[in-house]
Scaffold this active site. Structure first.
Site, PDB file in Angstrom:
ATOM      1  N   HIS A   8      -5.649 -34.175  17.245  1.00 17.73           N
ATOM      2  CA  HIS A   8      -4.621 -35.001  17.656  1.00 17.73           C
ATOM      3  C   HIS A   8      -3.090 -34.310  18.247  1.00 17.73           C
ATOM      4  O   HIS A   8      -2.242 -34.972  18.360  1.00 17.73           O
ATOM      5  CB  HIS A   8      -3.901 -35.949  16.471  1.00 17.73           C
ATOM      6  CG  HIS A   8      -4.900 -36.710  15.815  1.00 17.73           C
ATOM      7  ND1 HIS A   8      -4.977 -38.077  16.236  1.00 17.73           N
ATOM      8  CD2 HIS A   8      -5.828 -36.285  14.993  1.00 17.73           C
ATOM      9  CE1 HIS A   8      -6.057 -38.478  15.290  1.00 17.73           C
ATOM     10  NE2 HIS A   8      -6.601 -37.540  14.902  1.00 17.73           N
ATOM     11  N   GLU A  10      -5.014  -7.290  14.955  1.00 16.42           N
ATOM     12  CA  GLU A  10      -4.592  -5.791  14.628  1.00 16.42           C
ATOM     13  C   GLU A  10      -5.600  -4.785  14.827  1.00 16.42           C
ATOM     14  O   GLU A  10      -5.385  -3.736  14.863  1.00 16.42           O
ATOM     15  CB  GLU A  10      -3.919  -6.028  12.922  1.00 16.42           C
ATOM     16  CG  GLU A  10      -3.077  -4.910  13.072  1.00 16.42           C
ATOM     17  CD  GLU A  10      -1.983  -5.077  11.651  1.00 16.42           C
ATOM     18  OE1 GLU A  10      -0.860  -4.976  11.811  1.00 16.42           O
ATOM     19  OE2 GLU A  10      -2.619  -5.371  10.602  1.00 16.42           O
ATOM     20  N   LYS A  65       9.195  -1.067  14.378  1.00 16.15           N
ATOM     21  CA  LYS A  65       9.530  -0.612  13.216  1.00 16.15           C
ATOM     22  C   LYS A  65      10.699   0.579  13.372  1.00 16.15           C
ATOM     23  O   LYS A  65      11.919   0.379  13.003  1.00 16.15           O
ATOM     24  CB  LYS A  65       8.665   0.108  12.323  1.00 16.15           C
ATOM     25  CG  LYS A  65       7.721  -1.123  11.807  1.00 16.15           C
ATOM     26  CD  LYS A  65       6.963  -0.400  10.872  1.00 16.15           C
ATOM     27  CE  LYS A  65       5.513  -1.248  10.367  1.00 16.15           C
ATOM     28  NZ  LYS A  65       4.521  -0.590   9.275  1.00 16.15           N
ATOM     29  N   GLY A 113      -4.824  -1.910   5.103  1.00 16.46           N
ATOM     30  CA  GLY A 113      -3.953  -3.289   4.822  1.00 16.46           C
ATOM     31  C   GLY A 113      -4.707  -4.770   4.947  1.00 16.46           C
ATOM     32  O   GLY A 113      -4.671  -5.259   4.014  1.00 16.46           O
ATOM     33  N   ARG A 114      -5.189  -4.723   6.168  1.00 25.67           N
ATOM     34  CA  ARG A 114      -5.866  -5.922   6.379  1.00 25.67           C
ATOM     35  C   ARG A 114      -7.015  -6.565   5.798  1.00 25.67           C
ATOM     36  O   ARG A 114      -7.868  -7.451   6.233  1.00 25.67           O
ATOM     37  CB  ARG A 114      -5.878  -6.430   7.953  1.00 25.67           C
ATOM     38  CG  ARG A 114      -6.586  -5.375   8.694  1.00 25.67           C
ATOM     39  CD  ARG A 114      -6.124  -5.577  10.162  1.00 25.67           C
ATOM     40  NE  ARG A 114      -6.643  -4.502  10.992  1.00 25.67           N
ATOM     41  CZ  ARG A 114      -6.094  -3.135  11.099  1.00 25.67           C
ATOM     42  NH1 ARG A 114      -4.872  -2.744  10.666  1.00 25.67           N
ATOM     43  NH2 ARG A 114      -6.494  -2.243  11.880  1.00 25.67           N
ATOM     44  N   LYS A 146       1.062  -1.179   0.122  1.00 26.27           N
ATOM     45  CA  LYS A 146       0.244  -0.032  -0.066  1.00 26.27           C
ATOM     46  C   LYS A 146       1.025   1.240   0.063  1.00 26.27           C
ATOM     47  O   LYS A 146       0.640   2.168  -0.870  1.00 26.27           O
ATOM     48  CB  LYS A 146      -0.811   0.088   1.223  1.00 26.27           C
ATOM     49  CG  LYS A 146      -1.907   1.183   1.392  1.00 26.27           C
ATOM     50  CD  LYS A 146      -2.851   0.816   2.620  1.00 26.27           C
ATOM     51  CE  LYS A 146      -3.460   2.096   2.836  1.00 26.27           C
ATOM     52  NZ  LYS A 146      -4.263   2.035   3.987  1.00 26.27           N
ATOM     53  N   GLU A 176      10.459  -4.539   4.767  1.00 29.57           N
ATOM     54  CA  GLU A 176      10.576  -5.947   4.372  1.00 29.57           C
ATOM     55  C   GLU A 176      10.375  -6.042   2.794  1.00 29.57           C
ATOM     56  O   GLU A 176      11.069  -6.534   2.021  1.00 29.57           O
ATOM     57  CB  GLU A 176       9.739  -6.912   5.227  1.00 29.57           C
ATOM     58  CG  GLU A 176       9.738  -7.026   6.697  1.00 29.57           C
ATOM     59  CD  GLU A 176       9.451  -5.855   7.545  1.00 29.57           C
ATOM     60  OE1 GLU A 176       8.951  -4.816   6.727  1.00 29.57           O
ATOM     61  OE2 GLU A 176       9.104  -6.340   8.653  1.00 29.57           O
TER      62      GLU A 176
HETATM   63  C1  G6Q Z   1      -2.506  -3.990   7.952  1.00 27.29           C
HETATM   64  C2  G6Q Z   1      -1.298  -3.311   8.293  1.00 27.29           C
HETATM   65  C3  G6Q Z   1      -0.062  -3.934   7.783  1.00 27.29           C
HETATM   66  C4  G6Q Z   1       0.367  -3.828   6.442  1.00 27.29           C
HETATM   67  C5  G6Q Z   1       1.557  -4.250   6.209  1.00 27.29           C
HETATM   68  C6  G6Q Z   1       2.145  -3.994   4.751  1.00 27.29           C
HETATM   69  O1  G6Q Z   1      -3.883  -3.426   8.137  1.00 27.29           O
HETATM   70  O2  G6Q Z   1      -1.443  -2.100   7.904  1.00 27.29           O
HETATM   71  O3  G6Q Z   1      -0.384  -5.378   8.113  1.00 27.29           O
HETATM   72  O4  G6Q Z   1      -0.621  -4.438   5.476  1.00 27.29           O
HETATM   73  O5  G6Q Z   1       2.519  -3.548   7.060  1.00 27.29           O
HETATM   74  O6  G6Q Z   1       2.025  -2.562   4.434  1.00 27.29           O
HETATM   75  P1  G6Q Z   1       2.197  -2.026   2.799  1.00 27.29           P
HETATM   76  O7  G6Q Z   1       1.247  -2.736   2.224  1.00 27.29           O
HETATM   77  O8  G6Q Z   1       2.149  -0.577   2.966  1.00 27.29           O
HETATM   78  O9  G6Q Z   1       3.692  -2.644   2.505  1.00 27.29           O
END
Ligand code: G6Q
Length: 544
Positions: A386, A355, A506, A269-270, A208, A214
């Protein structure tokens, strides 16, 4: 009403008093008392049947919980979200993942602008691109057909695509390979590319913000890998596409923005797997199936908006989560899908719920004086049986569980399905009703052993059943949990759509990176534990 007053409201107090009464009632008795209990506590919507009769509730519980929802304005808050109001208060943003699956002719406005045509324009571009990759007309730099797709993304830009790909594998193009790189651990990239021909590999960089450490690190490594393997800088154009809201960031990275699929800041994001972030899913299952998945999401959105509260699946599920979380002090919620393809569904829901609702201040910034989001975990059945089910059956903790099953098998080994479903039904039955010492004795259980064998029962479960695990059902199921999370957040009066808690770590990592990489080994100013760990790492690194 300020949130801190929540626990002093007559309804909350009535729920506390009611819990004190019902906590001693056994599901055995509740079922014996009412032969229509299952019928009474079953609701259906968007192709999903929810039997919540094996919960520690009676009619009064539901009435009180529905009263709580009303007083907390769950329906009014829902409507505000669907209208595009800026309900994500801490980020001053609209929360409109529901617009991602709205039909073309719907109007949903953000700041006076109808976003639905924008959504469909991107979906159309994604469809065109996905078709080209799938039919081989989009080729790599050397002219070879794309056979491998690697999604690079983390968190919300990873868990949904991976979960959906695995869940919908029977609908995917089996001639193609799909892999996912999220972790900054180089092992993730190395495993994802292992054995693949770069000339046949497409990277979908999903981010996003297009700034995530990462993802940017993995994307740069991928870029270098492609350029090295194919011996040409221009190869990047045919082997990289991006899903993002950050056009400038995508351009700077070197991806042509005509190969960028856009989404918007009102998609969390989620909550983004049905946006452009779903491009890898769409390439895997094809645009038609992807649209069927969106229709499934939308069907549940409609149900959430129109079904009366007492028949409203997300509201009921959300309120039951509140019931155990706040009145039984349950710490966790188990997610047990009886479907091999749903292996990552618990992990997906873990982010979605933890989250969203792992918050300690309310919307008025007061520290809450009640519990918020539970810990979410789980594994597919029958494997969990199990392993950890022992603790759910005979342990000392109350662990409400969601059991999810599908009536129609997708594998050709259909005779396995009866065994799978028998286990699902049996677990819910055993957890609810248990087996008494008298029953064991009657079967000739030796006295010394009987106390060890007794299962008390009265362990709560929801049973969710749908026809089959297909794109539409998956969409409905995800939307069901999204709106259940929303309902919980509305009751707790928290911002379910921000995630400030992940920021500090972070920032601290960015401070430590140069301390590990700078050969001059700058002096350390952390606590003694962090300093010691860094020094130890430096010593090992020097010997590498
Ligand atoms: C979700 C969070 C988080 C996000 C990641 C990746 O709701 O905001 O999990 O999706 O940190 O972020 P980017 O898509 O910006 O790389």
């Amino acid at each position: 009403m300020a949130s801190r007053e929540l626990i002093d409201t007559p309804t909350w107090r009535a729920l506390v008093a009611h819990q004190a009464k019902i906590k001693d009632a056994h599901l055995r008795q509740l079922f014996a008392d009412d032969p229509k209990r299952a019928e009474k506590f079953t609701a259906e919507g968007a192709g999903i049947q929810l039997d919540y009769s094996k919960n520690r509730i009676d009619g009064e519980t539901i009435q009180l919980l529905l009263r709580l929802a009303k007083e907390r304005g769950v329906a009014a808050r829902r409507d505000a979200m669907f209208r595009g109001e800026k309900t994500n208060k801490s980020e001053n943003r609209a929360v409109l993942h529901v617009a991602l699956r709205a039909p073309r002719d719907e109007v949903i406005e953000v700041d006076g602008h109808n976003v639905v045509p924008d959504v469909h324009a991107v979906l159309d571009r994604m469809s065109e691109f996905a078709d080209k990759v799938r039919d081989g007309s989009w080729t790599g730099h050397t002219g070879k057909r794309i056979r491998n797709v690697i999604n690079i993304g983390i968190g919300g830009s990873y868990l949904g695509p991976e979960m959906a790909y695995l869940a919908l594998r029977p609908f995917s193009d089996r001639g193609m390979t799909f892999r996912f790189v999220s972790n900054v651990d180089g092992a993730a990239f190395s495993e994802a590319t292992h054995g693949l021909d770069a000339a046949e590999t497409l990277f979908v960089v999903s981010s996003k913000t297009f700034t995530t450490l990462e993802t940017m690190t993995n994307a740069k490594t991928a870029r270098a890998w492609v350029v090295e393997k194919l011996g040409a800088e221009e190869a990047v154009a045919k082997h990289f596409v991006a899903d993002s809201t950050n056009t400038a960031g995508v351009e700077t990275f070197g991806i042509d923005t005509s190969h960028m699929f856009e989404f918007w800041d009102w998609v969390g994001g989620r909550y983004s797997m049905d946006s452009a972030i779903g491009l890898s899913t769409m390439i895997a299952i094809g645009p038609e199936n992807f649209r069927a998945m969106l229709a499934g999401f939308h069907a549940m959105d409609e149900h959430f908006c129109t079904a009366p509260p007492e028949k409203n699946l997300p509201m009921l599920m959300g309120l039951l989560t509140v019931w155990y979380n706040n009145f039984f002090d349950a710490q966790t919620l188990g997610i047990m899908p009886y479907a091999e393809h749903m292996s990552r569904f618990p992990a997906y829901l873990q982010q979605l719920q933890m989250e969203s609702n792992g918050k300690h201040v309310d919307l008025s910034t007061n520290h809450v004086n009640y519990q918020t989001g539970p810990i979410i975990w789980g594994e597919p059945g029958t494997d969990g049986q199990h392993s950890f089910y022992q603790l759910i059956h005979q342990g000392t903790k109350i662990i409400p569980c969601d059991f999810i099953g599908f009536m129609t098998p997708l594998s050709s080994y259909a005779d396995h399905h009866d065994l799978l479903m028998a286990n699902l039904f049996a677990q819910a039955e055993a957890l609810a009703f248990g087996k008494t010492a008298a029953e064991f004795k009657a079967e000739g259980s030796p006295d010394f052993q009987t106390p060890f064998r007794v299962t008390e029962g009265n362990r709560p479960t929801n049973l969710m059943l749908a026809d089959r695990l297909d794109p539409k059902t998956l969409g409905s199921l995800i939307a069901l949990y999204e709106h259940s999370v929303f309902t919980q957040g509305a009751v707790w009066d928290i911002d379910s759509f921000d995630q400030w808690g992940v920021e500090l770590g972070k920032v601290l990592a960015l401070r430590i990176i140069p301390e590990l990489q700078d050969a001059a080994e700058p002096p350390l100013k952390h606590d003694s534990s962090t300093n010691a760990a860094i020094k130890r790492y430096r010593a090992y690194k020097a010997r590498r």
